[in-house]
Design an enzyme around this catalytic site. Sequence first.
Site, short mmCIF file in Angstrom:
data_model
loop_
_atom_site.label_atom_id
_atom_site.label_comp_id
_atom_site.label_asym_id
_atom_site.label_seq_id
_atom_site.Cartn_x
_atom_site.Cartn_y
_atom_site.Cartn_z
N ASP A 1 8.93 18.03 21.29
CA ASP A 1 8.09 19.18 21.00
C ASP A 1 6.98 18.85 20.01
OD1 ASP A 1 9.45 21.23 22.55
OD2 ASP A 1 11.13 20.88 21.21
N GLU B 1 13.07 30.27 29.24
CA GLU B 1 13.74 29.13 28.61
C GLU B 1 13.86 29.44 27.11
OE1 GLU B 1 12.35 24.45 27.89
OE2 GLU B 1 11.15 25.83 29.10
#
Length: 254
Positions: A59, A48
Site C-alpha cells: 500500500d 474490500e
Amino acid sequence: MQLEQTLRKRLENRDILLMTHIVLGYPSFEANREVIRQMVENGVDCIEMQIPFSEPMADGPVILKANQDSLAAGTTVAQCMEFAEEMSALYDIPFLFMTYYNIIFKYGEEPFFAKAKEAGIQGLIVPDLPIEMGEEFYAQARKTGVTPIQLFAPTSTTSRMAQLTDHAEGFVYCIARRGVTGKKSEFDTDFNEYLDRCRAATDLPLAVGFGIQSREDIQTLTGKAEIAVIGSATIRLVDSDGTEAVGPFIRSLR
C-alpha cells in the site's frame, strides 16, 4: 464458487463492476458505516475491507497512513469481524477482507477463517502470502468456502500466472503497475499486453486495481476487465471533503 457466481450475475446488468476499498476503523467505524452506505446506494458491486496492519507493504502513503491511524485509535481484529458481520447482514453485495498474513497467523488460520465465514465474508486478499507457503491457508479456504483471491502483477511470468491460477477462485486481482497503491496508472501498450496475458492465464473475472481514479480510467478498462477497483481515491476524498462526498463520486464513475 459463490463469489464468482455472484459477480457474474451482477455482470449481466453492467458493462463493468466496481469494487471499492476501505480501511476498517479509519477515520472511524462510524465513518466506515456511512461510506459503505453511500457506496452501496450508488452502485458499488463489491467492497474490500482492509483489516489494518502496521506494515502494509503493498500500500502507498494514503492507505499506509489510514492503517497506522486506525491502529493508533485502537482498532482490533475482533472489531473488524463484528463490523463485517453487521455490514454483510445489511447489504446484499459481496464483502471481502484484505489484510496481511501476520494478522491471520497471529489470530490462527482455522479460527480466522471460521470467524470470517460467520461474519459473512466471501473472499480474502492476502498480498504477502506466497502460494508455496499457504498449504493450511488454502485448506481452511476450501473448508469454509471463503474464497482466496490471487494477484497477478506486471512482473508475473506466464508460468507464474499458471501456478497462481491453480489456486485461484472468485476472480483474479490484476495489479495495474509496478509499485504500491495510490499513484495513477498509465494504460499504455505495455498495460494492454499485460492484461492480454492475464486473460490468457485464467477464465475467472479480472479485477484491475492500483491507481484507478476516474470515470475515464474505468471506461478504458471496460471490455478488458470485469471489475475496476477504486482504493486510495475514496480515502483521499473522505480526508479532504468528508464522507458525504463519497456518493456523488461513486455516481460519477458510471
